[in-house]
Design an enzyme around this catalytic site. Structure first.
Site, short mmCIF file in Angstrom:
data_model
loop_
_atom_site.label_atom_id
_atom_site.label_comp_id
_atom_site.label_asym_id
_atom_site.label_seq_id
_atom_site.Cartn_x
_atom_site.Cartn_y
_atom_site.Cartn_z
N SER A 150 26.72 58.37 54.79
CA SER A 150 26.84 58.82 56.16
C SER A 150 28.28 59.03 56.61
O SER A 150 28.53 59.74 57.58
CB SER A 150 26.18 57.82 57.09
OG SER A 150 26.86 56.57 57.07
N SER A 183 27.00 54.61 51.88
CA SER A 183 27.68 55.54 52.79
C SER A 183 29.19 55.62 52.67
O SER A 183 29.79 56.48 53.32
CB SER A 183 27.33 55.20 54.23
OG SER A 183 26.12 55.79 54.56
N LYS A 230 35.73 56.22 61.47
CA LYS A 230 34.31 56.61 61.57
C LYS A 230 33.82 56.30 62.98
O LYS A 230 34.10 55.22 63.52
CB LYS A 230 33.49 55.83 60.54
CG LYS A 230 32.03 56.25 60.44
CD LYS A 230 31.27 55.44 59.37
CE LYS A 230 29.86 55.96 59.15
NZ LYS A 230 29.12 55.20 58.11
N1 GLN Z 1 21.96 57.17 52.61
C1 GLN Z 1 21.51 55.85 52.94
C2 GLN Z 1 20.61 55.89 54.14
O1 GLN Z 1 20.30 56.95 54.54
C3 GLN Z 1 22.66 54.95 53.16
C4 GLN Z 1 23.31 55.14 54.48
C5 GLN Z 1 24.40 54.17 54.70
O2 GLN Z 1 24.90 53.53 53.77
N2 GLN Z 1 24.76 54.01 55.97
O3 GLN Z 1 20.21 54.90 54.66
#
Ligand code: GLN
Length: 491
Positions: A157, A181, A77
């Site tokens: 994400s 995410s 990532k």
């Molecule tokens: N979808 C969640 C957010 O937008 C979690 C994102 C994440 O875990 N980095 O914050």
């Protein structure tokens, strides 16, 4: 030939010299080159570095000094700093950032011989559930709805990581999970993904989003492969004051424990009004599989679940607004010159950040401001303590929890974009475990009526990833999930 191998299988085949690390890496490099234009799963591809690492793995395998991941091609990532390789966090503001150091997690993987294919796409600064907020363009989910060519999101994400593994162009990947995410994109892409306990993996060298929630973890196509990857990534690191000093168990061995005699909790509050019937059905099947394997199913209550999302969307933006203050155009990253220092800051940040990041900075700054701090941030922290207490009380009665990972399967690119609340609702099942810092894993368990994968989430006690792996393995075995996405290497 290589596209359906697991990491565990490939590692033994490499040791038997059935094929070389170079052959395995070359096949993946070629698959990335062929499919990335369609998937956009990688922001930066590093084929030469990958092949050089593969040659080093072959030499180590021949010399008998190879680490457990020698020659295994992975996607990283693009939130993990990689020495000498551009690390963008999918933001324009870091579009030119080449870190002079390696994150601890990726250094651990390199120590064990892993090969990095490149840097995987994500939502900008890991803020999102769809990968639509990347400054490098959206990622396409390799899965499609039956009878439709609509391009679906891979979740977020860590969507690039999940899409790459699902499409068989990487054997595994790293991710980070702040509110879901890793788990949600794993579910949307039909693969396995684990977010370990907060503190299990070092955050050093990972671009920060919300530091009290961020946790690194692994994606792979099998539970066992996630166990192997996490075993390499995890461990104490003096450079991260929140990393925890305890030995890393043999997670792969834990996958073989079974669930006989375990008590598995079903949190009442996760059964939502108007729940998607495919998700509900799969959840019931999951419970039956565990019962059949000798577990006892117990109803439990996590009464503060309904405040999870609201408090997460105060705490996470608050920490983000503070973490992102460092991007000012002065020391690193992209700079827009201005007439004076303030003008330079304003232009750099206006140009460099996308809309979702700006929204979070504004929310975060607001909830931390004098006059609102007590009403929002402090209250959210108090509710967070109650959410943790819910989990502690449940874990006094049960060994693990089983829930759906996400409320639906993947949605199409562009859907939910004009409604941030609808987008945030995706995290309803994943956020509470993040707020409590407990481990959670998504396991692919079936398809919905449109032919899209759905995941089940196993949540465990703090630092009891072993039970999470044991339960997840039973689900994987019982589900026998063998469906493959339409877009994949070797198809
Ligand atoms: N979808 C969640 C957010 O937008 C979690 C994102 C994440 O875990 N980095 O914050």
């Amino acid at each position: 030939m290589f596209s359906d191998l697991s990491i565990v299988e490939a590692a033994s085949a490499l040791r038997r010299r059935d094929f070389s690390a170079r052959e395995l890496t070359q096949a993946h490099v070629d698959a990335v080159a062929a499919l990335n234009p369609r998937l956009n799963a990688f922001i930066t591809e590093t084929p030469e570095l990958a092949l050089a690492r593969a040659d080093a793995a072959d030499a180590a395998l021949a010399a008998g000094t190879a680490g457990p991941l020698a020659g295994i091609p992975l996607a990283i990532k693009d939130l993990f700093c990689t020495e000498g390789v551009r690390t963008t966090a999918a933001s324009r503001i870091l579009g030119n950032f080449i870190p002079p150091y390696e994150s601890t997690v990726t250094a651990n993987l390199l120590r064990d011989g892993a090969v990095f294919l490149g840097k995987a796409n994500l939502d900008e600064f890991a803020m999102g559930s769809s990968n639509m907020t990347s400054a490098f363009g959206p990622v396409a989910n390799p899965w499609q709805r039956a009878g439709s060519n609509a391009v679906l999101v891979p979740g977020g994400s860590s969507g690039g990581s999940a899409a790459a593994v699902a499409a068989r162009i990487a054997m595994g990947a790293t991710g980070t999970d702040t509110g879901g995410s890793i788990r949600q994109p794993a579910a949307f892409c039909g693969i396995a993904g684990i977010k370990p306990t907060y503190g299990r993996c070092s955050r050093w060298g990972i671009v920060a989003f919300a530091s009290s929630l961020d946790q690194a973890g692994a994606f792979a196509r099998t539970v066992g492969d996630c166990a192997v990857l996490l075993g390499s990534m995890a461990g104490f690191d003096a450079k991260d004051s929140t990393s925890v000093e305890r030995p890393v168990p043999d997670y792969l061995a834990a996958t073989k424990r079974g669930v006989r005699g375990l008590r598995i909790g079903v949190p009442r509050e996760y059964r939502m009004e108007g729940m998607n019937p495919d998700v509900e059905r799969l959840w019931q099947s999951g419970l039956q599989w565990l019962r059949d394997a000798g577990a006892e199913i117990v109803d439990v209550s996590l009464p503060h679940t309904k405040y999870g999302l609201a408090t997460y969307y105060i705490v996470a933006p608050a920490e983000a607004s503070s973490n992102l203050a460092r991007y000012d155009g002065v020391r690193f990253g992209v700079r827009q010159d201005g007439v004076d220092l303030i003008d330079l800051y304003e232009r750099t940040r206006a140009e460099g950040f996308g809309d979702e990041v700006k929204r979070r900075i504004m929310i975060g700054t607001y909830v931390l401001s004098a006059g609102y701090y007590d009403a929002y941030y402090l209250r959210a922290q108090k509710v967070r303590a109650l959410i943790l207490k819910d989990f502690s009380e449940a874990f006094a009665r049960v060994d693990a929890l089983l829930t759906p990972t996400a409320p639906t399967g993947a949605f199409a690119q562009g859907e939910k974009m004009d409604d941030p609340i609808a987008m945030y609702l995706n995290d309803v099942f994943t956020v509470p475990a993040s707020m409590a810092g407990v481990p959670g894993m998504s396991v692919p368990a079936g398809l919905d009526h449109q032919g899209l994968p759905l995941g089940l989430q196993v949540i465990g006690r703090p630092f009891d990833e072993e039970t999470v792996f044991a339960v997840s393995q039973v689900i994987e075995d019982a589900a026998g999930f063998s469906a493959v996405p339409q877009v994949r290497a070797g198809a």
